[in-house]
Design an enzyme around this catalytic site. Sequence first.
Site, PDB file in Angstrom:
ATOM      1  N   ASP A 102      62.038 -20.316  84.451  1.00  0.00           N
ATOM      2  CA  ASP A 102      62.979 -20.731  83.433  1.00  0.00           C
ATOM      3  C   ASP A 102      62.651 -20.790  81.985  1.00  0.00           C
ATOM      4  O   ASP A 102      61.383 -20.998  81.623  1.00  0.00           O
ATOM      5  CB  ASP A 102      63.143 -22.277  83.914  1.00  0.00           C
TER       6      ASP A 102
ATOM      7  N   HIS B  96      70.458 -28.859  76.727  1.00  0.00           N
ATOM      8  CA  HIS B  96      69.611 -29.625  77.419  1.00  0.00           C
ATOM      9  C   HIS B  96      69.658 -31.234  77.412  1.00  0.00           C
ATOM     10  O   HIS B  96      69.845 -31.357  76.187  1.00  0.00           O
ATOM     11  CB  HIS B  96      68.277 -28.999  77.273  1.00  0.00           C
TER      12      HIS B  96
ATOM     13  N   GLY C  91      71.818 -26.776  80.923  1.00  0.00           N
ATOM     14  CA  GLY C  91      72.373 -28.029  80.443  1.00  0.00           C
ATOM     15  C   GLY C  91      73.248 -28.553  81.205  1.00  0.00           C
ATOM     16  O   GLY C  91      74.285 -29.254  80.690  1.00  0.00           O
TER      17      GLY C  91
ATOM     18  N   SER D 224      73.034 -30.825  83.881  1.00  0.00           N
ATOM     19  CA  SER D 224      73.045 -32.340  84.538  1.00  0.00           C
ATOM     20  C   SER D 224      74.443 -33.061  84.195  1.00  0.00           C
ATOM     21  O   SER D 224      74.816 -32.977  82.944  1.00  0.00           O
ATOM     22  CB  SER D 224      71.786 -33.114  84.025  1.00  0.00           C
TER      23      SER D 224
ATOM     24  N   ASN E 252      71.723 -25.075  86.328  1.00  0.00           N
ATOM     25  CA  ASN E 252      70.529 -25.580  86.206  1.00  0.00           C
ATOM     26  C   ASN E 252      70.567 -27.076  86.000  1.00  0.00           C
ATOM     27  O   ASN E 252      71.234 -27.671  85.244  1.00  0.00           O
ATOM     28  CB  ASN E 252      70.102 -25.177  84.745  1.00  0.00           C
ATOM     29  N   THR E 253      69.630 -27.680  86.679  1.00  0.00           N
ATOM     30  CA  THR E 253      69.539 -29.097  86.850  1.00  0.00           C
ATOM     31  C   THR E 253      68.044 -29.408  86.858  1.00  0.00           C
ATOM     32  O   THR E 253      67.391 -29.451  87.600  1.00  0.00           O
ATOM     33  CB  THR E 253      70.306 -29.755  88.145  1.00  0.00           C
TER      34      THR E 253
HETATM   35  O1  TD4 Z   1      66.869 -24.830  81.863  1.00  0.00           O
HETATM   36  N1  TD4 Z   1      67.013 -26.081  82.187  1.00  0.00           N
HETATM   37  C1  TD4 Z   1      65.724 -26.762  82.388  1.00  0.00           C
HETATM   38  C2  TD4 Z   1      65.128 -27.087  81.128  1.00  0.00           C
HETATM   39  C3  TD4 Z   1      63.610 -27.424  81.816  1.00  0.00           C
HETATM   40  C4  TD4 Z   1      62.723 -27.680  80.665  1.00  0.00           C
HETATM   41  O2  TD4 Z   1      61.379 -27.988  80.993  1.00  0.00           O
HETATM   42  P1  TD4 Z   1      60.251 -28.106  79.952  1.00  0.00           P
HETATM   43  O3  TD4 Z   1      60.247 -29.513  79.272  1.00  0.00           O
HETATM   44  O4  TD4 Z   1      58.988 -28.202  80.750  1.00  0.00           O
HETATM   45  O5  TD4 Z   1      60.365 -26.950  78.643  1.00  0.00           O
HETATM   46  C5  TD4 Z   1      68.415 -26.568  82.208  1.00  0.00           C
HETATM   47  O6  TD4 Z   1      69.231 -25.965  81.820  1.00  0.00           O
HETATM   48  C6  TD4 Z   1      68.345 -28.133  82.395  1.00  0.00           C
HETATM   49  O7  TD4 Z   1      69.424 -28.694  81.767  1.00  0.00           O
HETATM   50  P2  TD4 Z   1      69.616 -30.296  81.985  1.00  0.00           P
HETATM   51  O8  TD4 Z   1      71.196 -30.503  81.737  1.00  0.00           O
HETATM   52  O9  TD4 Z   1      69.221 -30.680  83.334  1.00  0.00           O
HETATM   53  O10 TD4 Z   1      68.694 -30.799  80.999  1.00  0.00           O
HETATM   54 ZN    ZN Z   2      67.966 -24.159  80.269  1.00  0.00          ZN
END
Ligand code: TD4
Ligand code: ZN
Length: 312
Positions: free
Chosen positions: A82, A180, A211, A213, A253-254
Amino acid sequence: MGLVTGKEILEAANGGGYAVGAFNINNLEILQGVVRGGTEMNAPLIIAASEGAIEYAGFDYIVAMVRTAAGLTSIPMALHLDHGRDPKVITRCIQGGFTSVMIDASHLPLEDNIKETKQVVKLAHAEGVSVEAELGRLRGIEDMISVDEREATLTKPEDAERFVAETGVDSLAPAIGTSHGAFKFKGEAKLDLERLKEIKKRVGIPLVLHGASTVPQEILKLVTQYGGEMQDAKGVPPDQLKKAIALGINKINTDTDLRLALTAAVRRVLTDDRKVFDPRKILGPARDMIAEVVKEKATLFGSAHKAQEVRS
Ligand code: TD4
Ligand code: ZN
Ligand code: CA
């Protein structure tokens, strides 16, 4: 069943008009909760690891855990990097067992984003690994003061068309107003669905919503009830997600909702049982709550009972 590519999972979703959840993992319990939820719903899964997750858990642990999980379940699973930024990490993932990588060069000007993405596509496709790229900037629509700013931030459909044609990516993450984290919207929570429709019409390939969620109210309530401070948290409303899926989003993505579930469960057990200090009693309920969240997502995304459609 062993790991499959991101492309196999997402092509099936694109053909079937549904979305597959991509869930971020950082440790064993989160992974087990996600896989249990997906398995109970017979839903394909994309297991996402960020560069931060790889740094936290260790590359070899991530790959070994996810491979083991895939071998123990009958549902198709992909292991996905990711927001890949560091070329060294991206290369290691391509060569070291990931079946999908994201190159996130969305902070660069279009030309440079195309150039960097193309390089990753070449390397990844040679190894049979799928590629996701990002175009536009993730930011809440309400944060944008002017129409000009909105145009500069959200993905332009004509750029998306050119980007996909020139890079050969397998899936694309456009910016349509999400961001996010747990605090996505100050005012009305809505996505630019017209833009999404136009982008899908022009590119046709699987689209990804970052983003995404929903910040479920009942979980947020638990977090605050047990001492957490997240009063203004707000996610994407489930009906907006449903509309986005109908318009061509195939990967959702969640991460935040899993973080919230873990936090709620851990806060509750530590508050309710002040004598507990067995890690299994502290993290077990968190794993259970994560599995429940994943099950609900599979229903919302339309991926429940779709496991057989991948590779058949
Ligand atoms: O891509 N993501 C997940 C982002 C994960 C970040 O992880 P680090 O803290 O290790 O960098 C999303 O798009 C998730 O979206 P959300 O709405 O669940 O925040
Ligand atoms: Zn993301
Ligand atoms: Ca980005």
